[in-house]
Write a protein that holds these residues in place. Sequence first.
Motif, mmCIF file in Angstrom:
data_model
loop_
_atom_site.group_PDB
_atom_site.id
_atom_site.type_symbol
_atom_site.label_atom_id
_atom_site.label_comp_id
_atom_site.label_asym_id
_atom_site.label_seq_id
_atom_site.Cartn_x
_atom_site.Cartn_y
_atom_site.Cartn_z
ATOM 1 N N GLY A 580 -40.291 30.615 22.197
ATOM 2 C CA GLY A 580 -40.452 31.586 21.120
ATOM 3 C C GLY A 580 -39.835 32.914 21.538
ATOM 4 N N THR A 581 -40.100 33.965 20.778
ATOM 5 C CA THR A 581 -39.525 35.264 21.084
ATOM 6 C C THR A 581 -40.317 35.950 22.190
ATOM 7 N N ARG A 583 -41.537 38.904 21.956
ATOM 8 C CA ARG A 583 -42.701 39.518 21.308
ATOM 9 C C ARG A 583 -43.828 38.504 21.114
ATOM 10 N N ASP A 584 -43.479 37.291 20.692
ATOM 11 C CA ASP A 584 -44.498 36.256 20.493
ATOM 12 C C ASP A 584 -45.220 35.941 21.797
ATOM 13 N N ASN A 585 -44.505 35.932 22.896
ATOM 14 C CA ASN A 585 -45.124 35.614 24.182
ATOM 15 C C ASN A 585 -46.021 36.743 24.663
ATOM 16 N N ALA A 588 -49.283 36.599 22.676
ATOM 17 C CA ALA A 588 -49.807 35.235 22.522
ATOM 18 C C ALA A 588 -51.317 35.218 22.395
ATOM 19 N N PRO A 591 -52.371 37.887 18.568
ATOM 20 C CA PRO A 591 -51.237 37.881 17.644
ATOM 21 C C PRO A 591 -51.288 38.972 16.590
ATOM 22 N N GLU A 619 -37.056 40.472 20.009
ATOM 23 C CA GLU A 619 -36.912 39.232 19.237
ATOM 24 C C GLU A 619 -36.032 38.221 19.948
#
Length: 753
Positions: A580-581, A583-585, A588, A591, A619
Amino acid sequence: MGYLDPKTDPALPPPEDTRPSPVTIRLQAVVRAAKFHGIDLDPHDYRAEPGEDVPSVAALARWLEENGLDARGMRLQWSTLVHMRDVPPIVLMFSDGSAGLMVGADDVDGVVWLIDPFAPDGAPPVAVDELRMQQAWTGDVLLVRAHAGRNRGEPPIDATWLWNLVRGERSLLRNIILGSLVISVLAIFPPLIVMQVIDRVVNYHSMATLVSITGLLIVMSFYEIVLTYARRELTLVISTRLDTRISLAVFDRLLALPLEFFEREQTGSVIGRVSAIYKVRQFMTGRLLSTFLDLFTLVVVMPLLFWLSPALAWMTIAAAGAIGLVVVIGMAPMGRLLTRQINAEMTRSSTMYETVAGIRTIKTLALEPTRRHLWDERTAEVVRATLASGRMSNWISMMVMPLDMFINRGVILIGAYLAITSTSSGLEAGALMAFTMLGGRVAAPLVGMARLIDDINDVRASLGEAGSVLNRPTETQALTSGMRPPIHGALSFVDVSFTYPGAPSPALSDITFDVPAGTMLGLVGRSGSGKSTITRLLQGVSRSYTGFLRLDGIDLREINLTYLRRSCGVVLQDNFLFRGTIRDNIVAGRPGLTMEAVVRAARLAGAEEFIERMPAGYETWIEEGSTNISGGQRQRLAIARAVISDPRLMILDEATSALDPESEALVNANLQRLAHGRTMVIVSHRLSSLVECDQICVMDHGHVVDIAPHAILLERCEIYRTLWTQQNRNPSASGNPDAPADGMLTSIEEPEA
């Protein structure tokens, strides 16, 4: 429309400009409802669904069920709501996105009693009538109750568990059975019509009878088509629903297993054994259901066969019974061969998983020939097992085929002989044709029942494989119950001892020390001294220790495990990043946090500078295995992920071991800022990174040798002084863990469990 009008109700909360947002009010209402049942939730733990602005009833129900409660959303009418007396608090959803708590109702006066989610304990409820409720209430409610089986443990994954799942679909099953019964009745008419066509129309050349029979056949065929379509649709629905329920239950149970189990078991083997549960699902919605439905045909058709010709009916039953006998005799050896085939396929799958997971090592060490040879051996075993089971199945089919041919072809010849030679049989040409058409419908259910016994063995084996994983003790009780106290970070070890399962000696022996909240604690020692074991205990990974381990004066085993882990920030030596991106990590675990929080966490971890150099910035897509970023970058992202939730307790277990000297210096410089207002437990073999710690705990063979600041340890602790001298004898050693000064430095680099 707001919650209720505060201008006309002095007991209600203050005006809108001083109240929390509607979403916050809705989450607080759910938290208050859960607290009534003894579960303390944190609204910040709620994970919003993608694209969700206001928490939906379904999402809130899932959140409550994850935390050990039973929750159900539904839509009610006022007439139903006002009659709900003496019930636990009910969450009412309001049109502005907020919610309220209904604590009672009075159908005589026509009012319900509400309390504001943020009202203090003991605040009086407010009576609200239908007119005012209809202006704010959407009609949606969330019912919450304590889990019925919370204190009885989780049900084992076995046949009873599966039966309970099926029983939950009673209404669909009832409709399927009804449709099958009607279809079975309709199925006997085409053979009877064929009998009439031969005996009446053909013999007497009756065109009027042919037209009548044709019309009747068209009408009945239409209804049979519609009913068959409806039954298939219902069967499809029940199959997908069972598949969904099994998948959710299995995955939840798998996640609830303790980390120690996954550390001991081979990953490919675990996946293979758990996946066996889907064979059970295929059996339940496939052969089991179809055989069960075919029994209705058998019940309807058998009396008709005996009416047409008792002699031929007995022959058909005898042949079908012989087929069943052959299948039953071959069941035991076939079951053994199938078990062998399943085990061989699971072993081969484990080899495939291990190869893919370790492909970097395989490529680096040029192990392709070795792995290829191992794969060839595994494949050969699968081929041998498949051939053996296939040949046994072929033998059974060959023995069954003559009997099956007799039912489909021999019966009609014997029937023709009886019709020609015996006038007492009363068997005419039309009746013989009808009997032939119906005879095949009798054999199929009887053979299906015999084969069903064979499949049950396979299902039992599959259930056993899945149960060997899923029926192990889980952390569910610890994850869904326990205290949720405010975390400040004071640690206290009193005579703590711990031994790993199967280990000859304890990993920790009588550990005793205290750490006030807000302390930076370093853990040092040679390999196997117990440093990483202490961090495991603090995370609740291992809970079978003796003695007392307290967090802020509360025994760690009394604290809700989910709450404890979310209150701790953990950075390991080898951290996993999800595909994933960036930012997503980083978000995590949280969120719902803003971009500002992401940037702040990245800055604290020293990751901001390399993230901003990337073309897509935050991103940027991280590939599986983090192959497109360096090890140091991955480590800094893991640190950012740990600090973004602002934990009161942080654990860094060799967190800077993968960093280059420049990145390590940057992270160490930020440790003081990271440590502000929180307790930090830092495990490191690089003593230079622990110099600024308030306390350094020196361990050796599971014992605490000394605990003091750096300067004092240099004076009075021989082990610490020796390690420090060895690391600083060669200046490059402290900055490069792969270039130790001598053998002693190598011994303190610990990949501990």
